[in-house]
Scaffold this active site. Structure first.
Site, PDB file in Angstrom:
ATOM      1  N   LYS A 136      -9.358  18.003  70.240  1.00  0.00           N
ATOM      2  CA  LYS A 136     -10.394  18.066  71.285  1.00  0.00           C
ATOM      3  C   LYS A 136      -9.893  17.471  72.591  1.00  0.00           C
ATOM      4  O   LYS A 136     -10.226  17.962  73.669  1.00  0.00           O
ATOM      5  CB  LYS A 136     -11.668  17.356  70.818  1.00  0.00           C
ATOM      6  CG  LYS A 136     -12.398  18.164  69.756  1.00  0.00           C
ATOM      7  CD  LYS A 136     -13.823  17.741  69.543  1.00  0.00           C
ATOM      8  CE  LYS A 136     -14.496  18.733  68.595  1.00  0.00           C
ATOM      9  NZ  LYS A 136     -15.823  18.358  68.190  1.00  0.00           N
ATOM     10  N   LYS A 172      -9.374  26.948  63.706  1.00  0.00           N
ATOM     11  CA  LYS A 172     -10.648  27.052  62.973  1.00  0.00           C
ATOM     12  C   LYS A 172     -11.761  27.575  63.874  1.00  0.00           C
ATOM     13  O   LYS A 172     -11.736  27.351  65.089  1.00  0.00           O
ATOM     14  CB  LYS A 172     -11.011  25.711  62.342  1.00  0.00           C
ATOM     15  CG  LYS A 172     -11.900  24.852  63.175  1.00  0.00           C
ATOM     16  CD  LYS A 172     -12.438  23.654  62.429  1.00  0.00           C
ATOM     17  CE  LYS A 172     -13.246  22.824  63.408  1.00  0.00           C
ATOM     18  NZ  LYS A 172     -14.678  22.967  63.302  1.00  0.00           N
ATOM     19  N   LYS A 198     -18.126  26.008  66.804  1.00  0.00           N
ATOM     20  CA  LYS A 198     -19.381  26.438  67.442  1.00  0.00           C
ATOM     21  C   LYS A 198     -19.424  26.140  68.939  1.00  0.00           C
ATOM     22  O   LYS A 198     -20.292  26.640  69.638  1.00  0.00           O
ATOM     23  CB  LYS A 198     -20.589  25.833  66.723  1.00  0.00           C
ATOM     24  CG  LYS A 198     -20.714  24.316  66.793  1.00  0.00           C
ATOM     25  CD  LYS A 198     -21.996  23.896  66.115  1.00  0.00           C
ATOM     26  CE  LYS A 198     -22.037  22.475  65.610  1.00  0.00           C
ATOM     27  NZ  LYS A 198     -21.305  21.429  66.242  1.00  0.00           N
TER      28      LYS A 198
HETATM   29  N1  AQP Z   1     -14.697  26.739  60.784  1.00  0.00           N
HETATM   30  C1  AQP Z   1     -15.364  26.030  59.890  1.00  0.00           C
HETATM   31  N2  AQP Z   1     -15.339  26.391  58.589  1.00  0.00           N
HETATM   32  C2  AQP Z   1     -16.026  25.673  57.655  1.00  0.00           C
HETATM   33  N3  AQP Z   1     -16.757  24.574  57.973  1.00  0.00           N
HETATM   34  C3  AQP Z   1     -16.810  24.200  59.256  1.00  0.00           C
HETATM   35  N4  AQP Z   1     -17.432  23.189  59.892  1.00  0.00           N
HETATM   36  C4  AQP Z   1     -17.153  23.248  61.210  1.00  0.00           C
HETATM   37  N5  AQP Z   1     -16.358  24.291  61.460  1.00  0.00           N
HETATM   38  C5  AQP Z   1     -16.126  24.901  60.267  1.00  0.00           C
HETATM   39  C6  AQP Z   1     -18.276  22.207  59.232  1.00  0.00           C
HETATM   40  O1  AQP Z   1     -19.569  22.278  59.811  1.00  0.00           O
HETATM   41  C7  AQP Z   1     -20.070  20.949  60.004  1.00  0.00           C
HETATM   42  C8  AQP Z   1     -20.257  20.781  61.519  1.00  0.00           C
HETATM   43  O2  AQP Z   1     -20.306  19.507  61.886  1.00  0.00           O
HETATM   44  P1  AQP Z   1     -20.046  19.019  63.395  1.00  0.00           P
HETATM   45  O3  AQP Z   1     -20.697  19.853  64.400  1.00  0.00           O
HETATM   46  O4  AQP Z   1     -20.484  17.590  63.401  1.00  0.00           O
HETATM   47  O5  AQP Z   1     -18.494  19.006  63.485  1.00  0.00           O
HETATM   48  P2  AQP Z   1     -17.297  19.946  63.823  1.00  0.00           P
HETATM   49  O6  AQP Z   1     -16.417  19.888  62.650  1.00  0.00           O
HETATM   50  O7  AQP Z   1     -16.721  19.492  65.127  1.00  0.00           O
HETATM   51  O8  AQP Z   1     -17.863  21.420  63.962  1.00  0.00           O
HETATM   52  P3  AQP Z   1     -17.566  22.509  65.037  1.00  0.00           P
HETATM   53  O9  AQP Z   1     -18.228  23.762  64.619  1.00  0.00           O
HETATM   54  O10 AQP Z   1     -16.098  22.592  65.334  1.00  0.00           O
HETATM   55  O11 AQP Z   1     -18.340  21.928  66.266  1.00  0.00           O
HETATM   56  P4  AQP Z   1     -17.919  21.669  67.766  1.00  0.00           P
HETATM   57  O12 AQP Z   1     -17.218  22.935  68.193  1.00  0.00           O
HETATM   58  O13 AQP Z   1     -19.237  21.489  68.450  1.00  0.00           O
HETATM   59  O14 AQP Z   1     -17.080  20.451  67.775  1.00  0.00           O
HETATM   60  C9  AQP Z   1     -19.021  19.995  59.418  1.00  0.00           C
HETATM   61  O15 AQP Z   1     -19.310  19.741  58.059  1.00  0.00           O
HETATM   62  C10 AQP Z   1     -17.772  20.800  59.541  1.00  0.00           C
HETATM   63  O16 AQP Z   1     -16.755  20.408  58.632  1.00  0.00           O
END
Ligand code: AQP
Length: 335
Positions: free
Chosen positions: A117, A199, A202
């Site tokens: 990030k 990966k 969102k």
């Molecule tokens: N690509 C993925 N495949 C499977 N699981 C995923 N998770 C995120 N991306 C994938 C799981 O969804 C949850 C989201 O938790 P978060 O928003 O606190 O954290 P993150 O891992 O940072 O998720 P994102 O989607 O990548 O969010 P942004 O882009 O906003 O930082 C967790 O259980 C994560 O493992």
């Protein structure tokens, strides 16, 4: 909630950033739904985590309601579980500070998510982004959590949580329960549609990289049509062909078919046909979920009642843990 005390505790949160997408669903939420009957579950909307990168205040507020409505539309029962907003329970931030004093800079420096990030915006990286895993450890350790269903990307943060809990326990006695991760075999790491070595995320600045839970049929079709594959034509799970392998994983998640069954079903049929059927399957999966979402999202008052109850329960549950921690550290109890 009657038999709550006999069940082991499960906690998992998602930060209200970006657009909830299929990776979040298959990596985390689906397993929350499956496990909710067997565990005493807490599902915080972790808004303190979301501000580790800049958020628009009005959008952040609306997104918390959107995510809550989506949780329920996905099958989370707010009466059976403790669903709440993290910032409504000050003990999360209080414990995070304490755990900061037991965390080494070198440990945080090794975190993949921070490196990834931070590399997206070289300037003005906040101390909060660096410290994110410690706040996550506080979320988990505050409630004697045994199981944490997460996607594969969060495994390293959970390992740090376990290390911090063990370090604290070694010095002060059996204060914390040591949590375990729960990562699904299929769907634990869904990859980006355009860059399948990365990966799916969102908050990706390019929405073509993810399928949002609220994408309509045309958008789903367009995104899948554009998804990167390779010059081959057999839809099979093969790690040396990450684009098509990722689409096979998504189809397997949606339909429950094994990779082998998918490969057999699409043998000799070409990518075009495979992508059409994948788009149909994803749309058929999302449609009823979106219908439920719209009904729930229309009633903010009802959602506020849920959040108020959830926060009351979470505050009551967090208080004795924080008091015990203050006690073992040698703080004078509140008078
Ligand atoms: N690509 C993925 N495949 C499977 N699981 C995923 N998770 C995120 N991306 C994938 C799981 O969804 C949850 C989201 O938790 P978060 O928003 O606190 O954290 P993150 O891992 O940072 O998720 P994102 O989607 O990548 O969010 P942004 O882009 O906003 O930082 C967790 O259980 C994560 O493992």
């Amino acid at each position: 909630m009657g038999d709550r005390k006999q069940k082991p505790v499960l906690l998992s949160g998602i930060q209200p950033s970006g657009n909830l997408m299929v990776g979040n669903y298959f990596g985390a939420i689906k397993n929350w739904v499956t496990l909710q009957g067997q565990y005493d579950c807490l599902f915080p909307l972790v808004d303190l985590h979301a501000i580790t990168v800049r958020q628009n205040p009005a959008e952040l507020r609306a997104r918390c309601y959107d995510f809550l409505a989506l949780y329920i539309a996905c099958g989370i029962d707010p009466d059976q579980n403790t669903v709440f907003v993290q910032s409504h329970v000050p003990a999360h931030a209080q414990l995070a500070w304490i755990l900061n004093c037991f965390t080494y800079m070198g440990e945080l420096n090794r975190m993949h998510q921070f490196k990834e990030k931070a590399s997206r915006s070289e300037q003005n990286i906040s101390a909060g982004l660096f410290d994110y895993p410690v706040l996550m450890a506080a979320d988990i350790l505050l409630y004697d959590t045994k199981l944490v269903p997460v996607g594969d990307d969060q495994k390293q943060h959970l390992e740090l949580t376990r290390d911090l809990a063990s370090r604290f326990n070694a010095r002060y006695g059996d204060v914390f329960t040591i949590p375990e991760p729960f990562v699904p075999d299929v769907g634990g790491r869904i990859m980006s549609l355009q860059e399948p070595l990365k990966k799916m995320s969102k908050s990706d600045t390019d929405p073509n990289n993810y399928i949002a839970l609220l994408d309509d049929a045309d958008t789903v079709r367009r995104k899948i049509k554009r998804a990167v594959t390779d010059s081959g034509c057999s839809a099979a799970y093969d790690e040396s062909r990450p684009g098509i392998a990722n689409l096979v994983v998504i189809l397997s998640c949606v339909t429950g078919e094994s990779y082998g069954a998918i490969e057999e079903r699409f043998a000799g049929k070409g990518y075009r046909r495979f992508k059409q059927e994948l788009a149909d399957a994803v749309t058929a999966f999302l449609k009823p979920l979106q219908k439920r979402y719209r009904a729930i999202r229309g009633d903010e008052k009802a959602m506020e009642t849920m959040l108020r109850h959830g926060a009351e329960q979470a505050r009551d549950r967090a208080r004795p843990m924080l008091e015990n921690i203050h006690n073992v550290l040698g703080f004078i109890p509140e008078i």
